[in-house]
Design an enzyme around this catalytic site. Structure first.
Site, short mmCIF file in Angstrom:
data_model
loop_
_atom_site.label_atom_id
_atom_site.label_comp_id
_atom_site.label_asym_id
_atom_site.label_seq_id
_atom_site.Cartn_x
_atom_site.Cartn_y
_atom_site.Cartn_z
N SER A 240 -13.26 32.01 18.46
CA SER A 240 -12.95 31.45 19.79
C SER A 240 -14.17 31.53 20.71
O SER A 240 -14.45 30.59 21.47
CB SER A 240 -11.76 32.16 20.42
OG SER A 240 -11.91 33.56 20.39
N HIS A 270 -7.51 34.31 12.78
CA HIS A 270 -8.03 34.77 14.08
C HIS A 270 -6.83 35.12 14.96
O HIS A 270 -6.06 36.01 14.61
CB HIS A 270 -8.92 33.67 14.65
CG HIS A 270 -9.75 34.05 15.84
ND1 HIS A 270 -9.97 35.33 16.23
CD2 HIS A 270 -10.44 33.28 16.73
CE1 HIS A 270 -10.75 35.34 17.31
NE2 HIS A 270 -11.04 34.11 17.64
N ASP A 371 -4.46 43.13 16.29
CA ASP A 371 -3.22 42.39 16.09
C ASP A 371 -2.11 43.20 15.43
O ASP A 371 -0.95 42.79 15.43
CB ASP A 371 -3.49 41.16 15.22
CG ASP A 371 -4.43 40.20 15.89
OD1 ASP A 371 -4.34 40.07 17.12
OD2 ASP A 371 -5.26 39.60 15.19
C1 LIG Z 1 -9.97 39.86 9.47
C2 LIG Z 1 -10.41 39.24 8.16
C3 LIG Z 1 -10.23 37.71 8.27
C4 LIG Z 1 -11.89 39.57 7.91
O1 LIG Z 1 -12.32 38.83 6.81
P1 LIG Z 1 -13.60 39.27 5.98
O2 LIG Z 1 -14.71 39.65 6.87
O3 LIG Z 1 -13.83 38.18 4.98
O4 LIG Z 1 -13.06 40.60 5.26
P2 LIG Z 1 -13.65 41.35 4.00
O5 LIG Z 1 -15.12 41.09 3.86
O6 LIG Z 1 -13.21 42.75 4.09
O7 LIG Z 1 -12.90 40.62 2.78
C5 LIG Z 1 -13.13 41.01 1.44
C6 LIG Z 1 -11.88 40.76 0.62
O8 LIG Z 1 -10.83 41.62 1.09
C7 LIG Z 1 -9.70 40.87 1.41
N1 LIG Z 1 -9.02 41.44 2.57
C8 LIG Z 1 -9.54 41.69 3.79
N2 LIG Z 1 -8.57 42.10 4.64
C9 LIG Z 1 -7.43 42.09 3.92
C10 LIG Z 1 -6.08 42.36 4.27
N3 LIG Z 1 -5.71 42.72 5.49
N4 LIG Z 1 -5.15 42.24 3.30
C11 LIG Z 1 -5.50 41.86 2.06
N5 LIG Z 1 -6.75 41.57 1.68
C12 LIG Z 1 -7.71 41.67 2.63
C13 LIG Z 1 -10.25 39.52 1.76
O9 LIG Z 1 -9.24 38.50 1.69
C14 LIG Z 1 -11.34 39.34 0.76
O10 LIG Z 1 -10.76 38.97 -0.47
P3 LIG Z 1 -11.46 37.91 -1.45
O11 LIG Z 1 -12.74 38.56 -1.83
O12 LIG Z 1 -10.47 37.75 -2.55
O13 LIG Z 1 -11.65 36.65 -0.64
C15 LIG Z 1 -9.59 39.81 6.99
O14 LIG Z 1 -9.69 41.21 6.98
C16 LIG Z 1 -8.14 39.38 7.02
O15 LIG Z 1 -7.79 38.32 6.51
N6 LIG Z 1 -7.25 40.22 7.66
C17 LIG Z 1 -5.88 39.86 7.85
C18 LIG Z 1 -5.73 38.85 8.95
C19 LIG Z 1 -6.05 39.45 10.32
O16 LIG Z 1 -5.61 40.53 10.64
N7 LIG Z 1 -6.82 38.71 11.16
C20 LIG Z 1 -7.11 39.11 12.53
C21 LIG Z 1 -8.53 39.54 12.71
S1 LIG Z 1 -8.85 40.19 14.30
#
Ligand SMILES: CC(C)(COP(=O)(O)OP(=O)(O)OC[C@H]1O[C@@H](n2cnc3c(N)ncnc32)[C@H](O)[C@@H]1OP(=O)(O)O)[C@@H](O)C(=O)NCCC(=O)NCCS
Length: 433
Positions: A240, A270, A371
């Site tokens: 955002s 997000h 969140d």
């Molecule tokens: C926030 C988020 C998007 C960050 O993404 P990111 O920087 O790519 O996170 P990472 O580098 O730790 O990801 C590595 C792996 O762990 C997984 N992972 C990260 N958070 C996870 C979660 N809460 N549940 C399950 N798997 C998760 C990712 O999907 C990724 O899997 P992949 O290699 O199969 O694609 C991610 O943690 C997520 O999807 N969280 C849940 C949604 C959420 O809470 N979003 C709000 C953010 S403020």
């Protein structure tokens, strides 16, 4: 306007500081980019600058150098309340220092004089299809007010570049002043049969939102101000903030830019995660007809992962520790309604899910983000329509992104234009190593 004077007073020094840095040290390298980062969402690529907030991977967010607990202690608050005036927070974001009570109130007063929402905004919202998402309504309401942009008008009239920030500030103040009523309208229109509650000019910006939402419990006013503070800014690289910055860099005004930023917030990775998060909690709750045992929760979390889904509210692109924005809300719930079922469940998830994510070993950050808890608190006060939560996030986020865009214009940041390469070019670069 007080904010204008305070920014103006700092400009000569800031402009000289940036000019000198770029002129004398413009060639100094601050990092390198790998192929993994180019294909990996530019994670950790250092390519943006902001002085408004900084996210430390371990410590979490600092606004203008202050941690969340410091802000909750130092920013001026309404008497007898535990959450600061949002006007004081906006002063801090824009000016860089903690305001006095009078300074915070001056921003609140300024918003009051600008808070009238034009009737056409409501006409447009009423004309949208019934099943439209509340975030679409919110983004549309902001976009349609673009016709009033002072920046757009003054730009076309030939305003000088070093004065761009002034109409940007005026527009931002006008936009922000109207947000509580627009958001509350969307809520009441969509979920409460259109029975609107008029604004109360005696109330501060955050409390007035709570009042117009129709939540009777006065503590919801505190929660609203707390929520708006916590979600306002999180550096410049999140979707955002970056979208708003990028769109505004083409000298689009704040209405265009903030509406675009909100569209980015609407994504499930997000802002929408807060609604998904509550959906997930309620899924657990419904499956077990109440708060489950730890074992049941453990199993449910694994089932989610095994079905290829993420556990919403956990993990972060930058943070590597419990998000202090989570902690502030968790503390609020613990203090006021520790026995609330959904809150109790969210607290149990905090106990169980990090170890599940650690066991799985994929997420770089197994800890809760902002969140993971915010929806449970809203739920307690009867704001159970979780489609709406991203609108509240948006109201708050516009505080941070507008402050950034005002400073972008004040410091003459140019149009953003990163360079892209083809896969063949990257393969050729890789072949040489
Ligand atoms: C926030 C988020 C998007 C960050 O993404 P990111 O920087 O790519 O996170 P990472 O580098 O730790 O990801 C590595 C792996 O762990 C997984 N992972 C990260 N958070 C996870 C979660 N809460 N549940 C399950 N798997 C998760 C990712 O999907 C990724 O899997 P992949 O290699 O199969 O694609 C991610 O943690 C997520 O999807 N969280 C849940 C949604 C959420 O809470 N979003 C709000 C953010 S403020």
């Amino acid at each position: 306007m007080l904010l204008k004077e305070r920014i103006q007073a700092q400009l000569p020094e800031w402009r000289e500081r940036v000019r000198k840095l770029v002129k004398e040290k413009g060639d100094v390298k601050v990092g390198e980019v790998t192929i993994g980062q180019i294909y990996g969402g530019m994670r950790d690529v250092r390519g943006l600058v902001t002085d408004i907030s900084y996210v430390d991977p371990v410590e979490g967010i600092r606004f203008r150098g202050y941690t969340i607990p410091e802000l909750l202690e130092k920013l001026p608050k309404p008497e007898g309340s535990e959450a600061p005036y949002v006007g004081g927070l906006y002063y801090l974001l824009l000016v860089g220092s903690i305001p006095t009570l009078d300074e915070a109130l001056a921003v609140e007063e300024e918003w009051k004089t600008r808070s009238k929402v034009p009737a056409y905004v409501f006409d447009v919202l009423r004309a949208l299809p019934e099943d439209v998402h509340p975030v679409t309504m919110f983004s549309t309401a902001i976009l349609v007010m673009q016709r009033e942009s002072l920046f757009a008008r003054e730009y076309h009239a030939g305003i000088k570049k070093d004065a761009y920030w002034e109409p940007m500030l005026e527009d931002s103040m006008n936009l922000i002043a109207r947000l509580p009523e627009i958001a509350a309208f969307i809520y009441r229109f969509k979920y409460k049969g259109g029975e609107l509650i008029p604004s109360d000019p005696k109330l501060d910006w955050g409390s007035n939102f709570a009042h117009m939402m129709g939540v009777a419990d006065a503590k919801y006013r505190d929660l609203s101000r707390l929520y708006f503070l916590l979600h306002s800014d999180h550096e410049s690289g999140n979707v955002s903030a970056h979208t708003t910055h990028l769109v505004a860099s083409s000298l689009s005004d704040i209405f265009y830019a903030a509406s675009a930023g909100i569209d980015g917030l609407a994504g499930p990775l997000h802002g929408l995660a807060n609604q998904e998060c509550l959906g997930w909690l309620l899924g657990v709750y419904n499956k077990y007809n109440g708060v489950p045992s730890r074992e049941e929760l453990h199993r449910y979390a694994w089932d989610t992962l095994n079905s290829g889904q993420v556990i919403p509210g956990y993990g972060h692109a930058v943070l590597r520790k419990t998000d202090p924005r989570f902690t502030a809300q968790y503390d609020f719930g613990m203090k006021h309604f520790p026995q609330d079922d959904v809150f109790k469940l969210a607290a149990m998830v905090y106990d169980v899910v990090p170890s599940v994510l650690l066991e799985q070993g994929k997420a770089k950050d197994p800890w809760p983000n902002v969140d993971a808890i915010s929806g449970a608190l809203q739920y307690h006060y009867g704001v159970t329509e979780f489609d709406f939560y991203t609108v509240m996030f948006g109201v708050s986020r516009i505080l941070g992104v507008s402050a950034n865009v005002i400073w972008d214009r004040a410091l003459g940041q140019p149009i953003e234009r990163a360079k892209s390469l083809t896969t063949a070019m990257l393969e050729a670069i890789a072949a040489k190593v």
